[in-house]
Design a protein around this motif. Structure first.
Motif, PDB file in Angstrom:
ATOM      1  N   GLU A 388       0.843  -1.170   0.000  1.00 42.41           N
ATOM      2  CA  GLU A 388       0.000   0.000   0.000  1.00 42.41           C
ATOM      3  C   GLU A 388       0.889   1.234   0.000  1.00 42.41           C
ATOM      4  O   GLU A 388       2.023   1.172   0.465  1.00 42.41           O
ATOM      5  N   ASN A 389       0.351   2.303  -0.477  1.00 45.69           N
ATOM      6  CA  ASN A 389       1.133   3.528  -0.597  1.00 45.69           C
ATOM      7  C   ASN A 389       1.719   3.983   0.751  1.00 45.69           C
ATOM      8  O   ASN A 389       2.911   4.269   0.875  1.00 45.69           O
ATOM      9  N   SER A 390       0.862   4.035   1.769  1.00 44.30           N
ATOM     10  CA  SER A 390       1.331   4.499   3.081  1.00 44.30           C
ATOM     11  C   SER A 390       2.416   3.596   3.638  1.00 44.30           C
ATOM     12  O   SER A 390       3.378   4.057   4.248  1.00 44.30           O
ATOM     13  N   ALA A 391       2.240   2.307   3.413  1.00 41.92           N
ATOM     14  CA  ALA A 391       3.227   1.360   3.920  1.00 41.92           C
ATOM     15  C   ALA A 391       4.549   1.550   3.190  1.00 41.92           C
ATOM     16  O   ALA A 391       5.624   1.423   3.775  1.00 41.92           O
ATOM     17  N   TRP A 392       4.461   1.875   1.920  1.00 39.01           N
ATOM     18  CA  TRP A 392       5.691   2.097   1.151  1.00 39.01           C
ATOM     19  C   TRP A 392       6.447   3.306   1.721  1.00 39.01           C
ATOM     20  O   TRP A 392       7.640   3.253   1.963  1.00 39.01           O
TER      21      TRP A 392
ATOM     22  N   ASP C  32       1.512   6.062   9.749  1.00 40.76           N
ATOM     23  CA  ASP C  32       0.459   6.810  10.423  1.00 40.76           C
ATOM     24  C   ASP C  32       0.111   8.016   9.549  1.00 40.76           C
ATOM     25  O   ASP C  32       0.669   8.169   8.461  1.00 40.76           O
ATOM     26  N   PRO C  33      -0.818   8.857   9.975  1.00 44.66           N
ATOM     27  CA  PRO C  33      -1.237   9.956   9.100  1.00 44.66           C
ATOM     28  C   PRO C  33      -0.066  10.835   8.681  1.00 44.66           C
ATOM     29  O   PRO C  33      -0.036  11.358   7.574  1.00 44.66           O
ATOM     30  N   VAL C  34       0.890  10.960   9.564  1.00 45.62           N
ATOM     31  CA  VAL C  34       2.036  11.821   9.288  1.00 45.62           C
ATOM     32  C   VAL C  34       2.836  11.289   8.097  1.00 45.62           C
ATOM     33  O   VAL C  34       3.292  12.040   7.242  1.00 45.62           O
ATOM     34  N   THR C  35       2.961   9.966   8.046  1.00 45.63           N
ATOM     35  CA  THR C  35       3.692   9.337   6.952  1.00 45.63           C
ATOM     36  C   THR C  35       3.175   9.829   5.620  1.00 45.63           C
ATOM     37  O   THR C  35       3.914  10.225   4.731  1.00 45.63           O
ATOM     38  N   LYS C  36       1.859   9.776   5.507  1.00 42.40           N
ATOM     39  CA  LYS C  36       1.254  10.119   4.233  1.00 42.40           C
ATOM     40  C   LYS C  36       1.293  11.629   4.001  1.00 42.40           C
ATOM     41  O   LYS C  36       1.548  12.084   2.897  1.00 42.40           O
ATOM     42  N   LEU C  37       1.069  12.365   5.069  1.00 38.48           N
ATOM     43  CA  LEU C  37       1.066  13.817   4.911  1.00 38.48           C
ATOM     44  C   LEU C  37       2.423  14.335   4.464  1.00 38.48           C
ATOM     45  O   LEU C  37       2.521  15.197   3.603  1.00 38.48           O
ATOM     46  N   LEU C  38       3.476  13.782   5.046  1.00 39.22           N
ATOM     47  CA  LEU C  38       4.808  14.264   4.697  1.00 39.22           C
ATOM     48  C   LEU C  38       5.321  13.643   3.416  1.00 39.22           C
ATOM     49  O   LEU C  38       6.066  14.270   2.668  1.00 39.22           O
ATOM     50  N   GLY C  39       4.939  12.396   3.196  1.00 40.95           N
ATOM     51  CA  GLY C  39       5.365  11.744   1.971  1.00 40.95           C
ATOM     52  C   GLY C  39       6.860  11.770   1.816  1.00 40.95           C
ATOM     53  O   GLY C  39       7.600  11.421   2.724  1.00 40.95           O
ATOM     54  N   THR C  40       7.314  12.266   0.675  1.00 38.99           N
ATOM     55  CA  THR C  40       8.756  12.269   0.428  1.00 38.99           C
ATOM     56  C   THR C  40       9.461  13.430   1.123  1.00 38.99           C
ATOM     57  O   THR C  40      10.667  13.566   1.020  1.00 38.99           O
ATOM     58  N   LEU C  56      -0.601  12.973  17.993  1.00 39.14           N
ATOM     59  CA  LEU C  56      -0.439  11.549  17.713  1.00 39.14           C
ATOM     60  C   LEU C  56       0.611  10.896  18.607  1.00 39.14           C
ATOM     61  O   LEU C  56       0.779   9.689  18.592  1.00 39.14           O
ATOM     62  N   ASP C  57       1.359  11.732  19.356  1.00 38.57           N
ATOM     63  CA  ASP C  57       2.397  11.140  20.201  1.00 38.57           C
ATOM     64  C   ASP C  57       1.859  10.731  21.568  1.00 38.57           C
ATOM     65  O   ASP C  57       2.578  10.229  22.400  1.00 38.57           O
ATOM     66  N   ASN C 275      -4.940   6.505   3.744  1.00 39.46           N
ATOM     67  CA  ASN C 275      -4.381   7.752   4.263  1.00 39.46           C
ATOM     68  C   ASN C 275      -4.137   7.701   5.762  1.00 39.46           C
ATOM     69  O   ASN C 275      -3.666   8.663   6.337  1.00 39.46           O
ATOM     70  N   ARG C 276      -4.532   6.602   6.385  1.00 34.87           N
ATOM     71  CA  ARG C 276      -4.430   6.487   7.845  1.00 34.87           C
ATOM     72  C   ARG C 276      -5.212   7.616   8.515  1.00 34.87           C
ATOM     73  O   ARG C 276      -4.763   8.219   9.467  1.00 34.87           O
ATOM     74  N   ASP C 277      -6.349   7.886   7.947  1.00 39.94           N
ATOM     75  CA  ASP C 277      -7.162   9.001   8.422  1.00 39.94           C
ATOM     76  C   ASP C 277      -8.168   8.476   9.451  1.00 39.94           C
ATOM     77  O   ASP C 277      -9.342   8.276   9.159  1.00 39.94           O
ATOM     78  N   TYR C 278      -7.682   8.245  10.678  1.00 36.04           N
ATOM     79  CA  TYR C 278      -8.546   7.581  11.674  1.00 36.04           C
ATOM     80  C   TYR C 278      -9.914   8.213  11.868  1.00 36.04           C
ATOM     81  O   TYR C 278     -10.894   7.491  11.978  1.00 36.04           O
ATOM     82  N   PRO C 279      -9.991   9.497  12.016  1.00 37.12           N
ATOM     83  CA  PRO C 279     -11.315  10.033  12.367  1.00 37.12           C
ATOM     84  C   PRO C 279     -12.376   9.638  11.337  1.00 37.12           C
ATOM     85  O   PRO C 279     -13.490   9.286  11.700  1.00 37.12           O
ATOM     86  N   VAL C 280     -12.002   9.651  10.072  1.00 35.98           N
ATOM     87  CA  VAL C 280     -12.958   9.266   9.041  1.00 35.98           C
ATOM     88  C   VAL C 280     -13.242   7.769   9.119  1.00 35.98           C
ATOM     89  O   VAL C 280     -14.387   7.329   9.102  1.00 35.98           O
ATOM     90  N   VAL C 281     -12.167   6.995   9.236  1.00 35.81           N
ATOM     91  CA  VAL C 281     -12.339   5.541   9.298  1.00 35.81           C
ATOM     92  C   VAL C 281     -13.213   5.154  10.479  1.00 35.81           C
ATOM     93  O   VAL C 281     -14.150   4.374  10.349  1.00 35.81           O
TER      94      VAL C 281
END
Lengths: 508, 262, 313
Positions: A388-392, C32-40, C56-57, C275-281
């Motif tokens: 998955e993208n996030s996992a990557w 976690d959400p931060v992973t996706k938000l920050l990306g590269t 989140l901490d 997206n690891r977007d917990y509130p929505v999930v």
């Protein structure tokens, strides 16, 4: 600088192209534009976040859409030049650490207000994080001060010289004191109307635009995540156009206009240089010899795609060195020899895992072709792990816990650094753990100089080092197909990942 | 003559087994006849054949079943239905399962009237309540509204009997009607059947493996063995002077204690 | 009354447990959400700062409790990835999924009840034999495949609808329902095949029962036996299944929403997990869990209505 990660497959965004000679433009002469036209564009993934143009985590696909709403002091054109936008001109001092901009008169925000120096200072201060100490845009981290000596002039001072800096001044200008979370207001040819998560985002022509007004009255970006559905939607006419399609999708579409450009990314089998087995240059080189790029392109992309030999693609023009493309000519015997030297054999084959984001079909397809070609050596046993993208992001990119990954890296600005910075040994984004003193020296030299020729030479040296040390198994710049209904005209490719809708129109 | 079965043969197509092999049997109106035999002797198949409940696609039947001079074997399904329930009622062995668990008792008792008569709903209900009263169900008004699971085993069998006799059929086929009940309830049900028979002149064909049960209800007995009638006569004659070897064995098999009790 | 109390208790406990489990699940999967938000743009320092900013901490149970109190007081929180309130994100999505699921569910019933009865009535007939032969196939067809097939046949060839041309209920309610027809059918067909099979075999099973023989002995026709006696009995085991099918359909709609480009809860759920977007999930999970528990409750009530032997208590 964001990698283009996202893009592909799913899609989103991108574009760009400039194939040889600069982009095929779809201007079909003759037919008049329907000025009240409404264009629906299929995009393969939803926009992220709050559509804040300064939050650099915005995905490439988001940037692509926001390009129509926001503008910076300068903006790129289809040839990859930076042309004045909110600024009407700019000047750089000799030491390349002070940039002076003169604002264009009569530029208005979508809320009707004229753009003032206050707005520009606010925008750059916000994006560079001058008050918080935490830059929202990493590219602007070098700014030390933004000042407005008079009501038409803005001076940006850098903490260190940077000849490439002007490319970063595409950062969006927003009204002073505003927060995009509360309202999307820019100066671009389109203004924001509405958004429904996972459904669409609607834009309308901004009639007070300072430049050439958009040719269509309304643009709806419609989120269609499934590739097959995207094809069906094009066939049914539910959408007027879609970009970033793959060759296999295009093959299912007849009677529609197809434009071919390139994705502008570096697709490669990225190798973890910091750990076994790829800490051994012989192993890396063996893979380079074993992977026949043209064969991969034929297998995975139906022959569409541009072979690459280093971390640079042709749209970059002067920085691109085509001589590197075939540095490792396909040679199985040589690959076997190197593998044998490194201690592998048919009985004890090299085994490793290739991580791929499952949603990016072109990467997955390419990975499969690569695995097959490697198997031909009789000494390499690679297996693909789709994730998955996030996992990557978390495991591969950020955690650097991988052996090899097939991915594409793009450039968010037209600077060589956008592609080359990540291989500097101390760079936070150096996820392959590349550590080469010559490279670091060449890269530092490139950044330090203000002489264009020298800088270009140094960047090319960087590329050469990447190739010679077989940092990664470079494969290609993927083909990018834009498909439109026959009555949709005017789409233009950019050498960047943007989708400029202002020139697109339906014939009346 | 109410019923005249002539040379009835029944063969199951699925197994090829000939369950009934040339049965001749006659009944007069109002008569109570016991058809006795061990399981597999063909007595139930005979009864099913004449009540029309046998699945015709699965059997080959020859001979004649004349009910009031009408050959039921030659009847179409629809013709048969006009007889079923109306002229021939059936009481089955299992009172626990032979009632629909999801239908109120009263509705089941009166169903036969709804199918075969044009009486008004009120009249039908009145007759059902009356029949329920006659079979000794307590508080018919309330029992009418109950579901089978709310009745005891004996009450259920009474309800089944009420549902069969409410229309006063000419023939009531009772297939082991008391086997599943305990001894005291057995006696009551047999008494009830005798009463119904005598009061309304209903003929009863009682199918049973239990001679002692037959003896208490029937004036005539026919003994079946391997698909044939081996002996027929008045109940007393058969009990006192059985001719057939098989009949003798059957009588000898009646538990001593029970025999004594009789 | 006691039943209602008990059921409500079960509902509350179920929802609590499910939401807690969903919350904990995010602790186990990578990123976690931060992973996706920050990306590269990820650096450990930025990630830490952002995590702190987003809270989140903090301990997972503290965060869960925080979410829970918010949720209970009507504050569903803000989506991490869309930068807006969860209720805003969900706006309109529920209607799409509800419309799609309900329509599919009604189709399942409308198809399988008459069909199951007809097949049982003419057991061994031509229709029945064809159905029995085809049933495995129908049950096994994945809805996404049907979806693609329908898109092609009904959309592109017959032009009965415009694939990808979703019409939101705000634009046209009937257009909205019209667009949902084929997606709903794609979901309904495999389920209807299952329910038909179940109903048919339940009827045939009931036809073997003693009370059916009794009913025949009263002069009932086959149809009369079916209609007045067997059906009610036969429907009992089917009721619970059909009720739970709705829950299943809601889950199955996720894929079909992709195929037909429907902006529903399912797609949002997938994207939000990504997206690891917990509130929505969390919010969607609670909605789905509520549907499951509620349908369970409805099945109980219906069963009790049909079967006097069952008493809720």
């Amino acid at each position: 600088m964001k990698d283009r990660i996202l893009a592909l497959a799913t899609a989103v965004f991108m574009t760009a192209a400039l194939l040889v000679g600069g982009g095929q433009s779809a201007f079909a002469a003759g037919s008049p534009a329907d000025v009240n036209g409404s264009i629906t564009v299929g995009i393969a993934s939803d926009l992220d976040s709050s559509l804040d143009p300064h939050v650099s985590s915005s995905l490439a696909g988001t940037r692509e859409v926001l390009f129509n709403i926001y503008e910076g002091l300068v903006k790129p054109d289809t040839q990859g030049n930076l042309v004045p936008a909110v600024a009407e001109s700019y000047a750089v001092n000799d030491t390349a650490d002070e940039y002076t901009f003169t604002l264009r008169e009569g530029v208005r925000f979508h809320n009707g207000n004229e753009v003032t120096v206050g707005d520009v200072v606010y925008s750059l201060t916000r994006a560079a994080g001058l008050e918080t100490g935490e830059p929202l845009m990493a590219t602007l981290a070098g700014i030390s001060a933004v000042e407005a000596p008079d009501d038409r002039t803005v001076v940006v001072t850098l903490s260190a010289p940077d000849a490439e800096f002007i490319a970063y001044m595409t950062a969006a200008v927003i009204p002073e004191g505003s927060d995009p979370a509360d309202g999307i207001i820019g100066t671009g040819p389109f203004k924001y109307v509405s958004r429904s998560v996972q459904e669409n985002i609607v834009l309308e022509r901004f009639d007070d635009y300072w430049g050439e007004p958009a040719k269509s009255a309304r643009v709806t970006f419609k989120v269609i995540e499934d590739g097959q559905t995207m094809v069906m939607s094009l066939r049914s006419g539910a959408i007027d156009m879609a970009a970033h399609l793959e060759a296999s999708q295009v093959a299912e579409l007849s009677g529609l206009s197809v434009l071919e450009g390139s994705m502008n990314l570096v697709q490669a089998l990225y190798l973890n240089n910091a750990r076994a087995p790829f800490d051994d240059i012989r192993v890396r080189q063996a893979l380079c010899y074993a992977v026949d790029k043209q064969m991969v392109i034929d297998l995975a992309g139906d022959g569409h795609g541009t072979a690459l030999g280093s971390s640079m693609y042709p749209a970059f023009g002067k920085y691109f060195d085509d001589a590197l493309t075939d540095y490792y000519e396909f040679n199985i015997a040589r690959a076997q020899e190197l593998l044998t030297e490194a201690g592998y054999s048919a009985a004890k084959p090299l085994e490793f895992t290739i991580d791929v984001v499952a949603a990016y079909t072109p990467h997955v397809n390419t990975a499969q072709a690569v695995v097959e070609l490697l198997r031909q050596t009789g000494m390499v046993n690679a297996k693909i792990e789709q994730m998955e993208n996030s996992a990557w992001y978390s495991d591969v990119y950020q955690g650097r816990d991988f052996e090899a990954t097939l991915h594409g890296m793009d450039a968010s600005t037209l600077t060589a650094s956008a592609l080359l910075a990540r291989f500097e040994s101390s760079n936070a984004k150096n996820f392959i753990g590349f550590d080469n003193a010559d490279y670091d020296a060449a890269y530092a030299a490139a950044l330090a100089t203000t002489d264009d020729a020298e800088q270009t030479a140094k960047f090319k040296e960087c590329e050469t080092i990447l190739t010679e040390s077989a940092a990664n198994v470079y494969i290609q710049d993927l083909a990018d197909f834009v498909v439109t209904q026959p009555n949709v005209q005017g789409y233009q490719f950019y050498p960047l990942y943007v989708m400029d809708m202002s020139t697109v129109y339906k014939t009346a | 003559m109410l019923l005249d079965i002539r040379d009835l043969h029944v063969t199951f197509l699925s197994t090829g087994k000939e369950a009934v092999r040339g049965v001749d049997l006659q009944m007069e109106p109002g008569q109570r006849l016991g058809l006795v035999g061990e399981s597999g002797s063909g007595k139930t198949v005979t009864a099913m054949a004449l009540s029309g409940l046998i699945e015709r696609w699965n059997v080959n039947m020859t001979g004649q079943v004349l009910f009031e001079d009408r050959d039921l074997l030659a009847c179409s399904r629809n013709e048969l239905r006009s007889v079923q329930g109306k002229d021939i009622g059936v009481v089955f062995q299992e009172p626990m399962t032979s009632l629909n668990p999801l239908m109120r008792v009263g509705r089941q008792v009166e169903e036969v009237l709804r199918i075969h008569t044009d009486l008004s709903a009120a009249e039908i209900r009145r007759m059902a309540l009356q029949a329920m009263d006659q079979v000794g169900l307590p508080d018919p008004e309330r029992t009418y509204e109950k579901y089978p699971h709310q009745l005891s085993g004996g009450q259920r069998q009474r309800a089944v009997i009420a549902s069969a006799m409410v229309i006063h059929p000419k023939l009531l086929i009772c297939d082991e009607p008391t086997t599943a009940l305990d001894v005291t309830v057995q006696a009551q049900i047999l008494e009830l059947l005798r009463g119904v028979s005598e009061q309304f002149g209903v003929a009863i064909l009682l199918i049973s493996h239990d001679l002692s049960v037959v003896r208490r209800l029937c004036d005539q007995v026919a003994v079946m063995y391997r698909g044939k009638i081996v002996e027929r006569g008045s109940t007393d004659d058969i009990f006192n002077a059985p001719q057939d070897e098989y009949t003798k064995r059957l009588i000898a098999a009646i538990p001593k204690k029970r025999k004594h009790h009789e | 009354m006691q039943y209602v109390l008990k059921k409500t208790g079960v509902l509350v406990v179920t929802l609590l447990l499910i939401s807690l489990l969903a919350f904990l699940a995010f602790q186990i999967i990578p990123a976690d959400p931060v992973t996706k938000l920050l990306g590269t743009d990820y650096t450990p320092e930025r990630a830490e700062a952002l995590r702190h900013e987003m809270g989140l901490d903090r301990n997972v149970f503290v965060r869960y409790f925080d979410w829970l109190t918010g949720f209970v007081t009507g504050d569903m929180g803000d989506s991490y990835s869309y930068g807006m309130g969860v209720e805003k994100v969900l706006e309109g999505k529920g209607a799409v999924t509800a419309g799609l699921s309900l329509m599919a569910w009604l189709m399942v019933i409308a198809i399988s009840v008459p069909l199951g009865i007809t097949l049982a009535r003419f057991q061994g007939g031509r229709l029945d034999r064809v159905f029995v032969a085809m049933n495995q196939v129908f049950m096994a067809i994945p809805p996404f495949f049907l979806g693609i097939l329908f898109t092609y046949v009904f959309g592109l060839v017959l032009k009965l609808f415009v694939p990808g041309g979703f019409i939101s209920p705000r634009e046209s309610f009937w257009g909205f329902l019209g667009y949902l027809f084929f997606p709903a059918l794609a979901i309904a067909i495999p389920k209807a095949a299952m329910v038909t099979k179940l109903l048919r075999s339940s009827i045939l099973n009931q036809m073997q029962m003693d009370y059916v023989r009794t009913a025949y002995s009263r002069g009932n026709s086959r149809w009369g036996v079916l209609r007045f006696h067997v059906l009610r009995n036969a429907i009992l085991p089917v009721v619970t299944f059909v009720a739970m099918t709705l829950a299943d359909i809601v889950a199955g709609s996720i894929i079909v929403e992709q195929v037909f480009a429907l902006p529903g809860l399912g797609r949002l759920l997938l994207a939000s997990i990504g997206n690891r977007d917990y509130p929505v999930v969390q919010c969607i999970v609670v909605i789905i869990a509520f549907i499951v528990v509620f349908m369970n409750y409805l099945a109980d009530v219906l069963t009790q209505y049909i079967d006097p032997r069952v008493r809720l208590g």
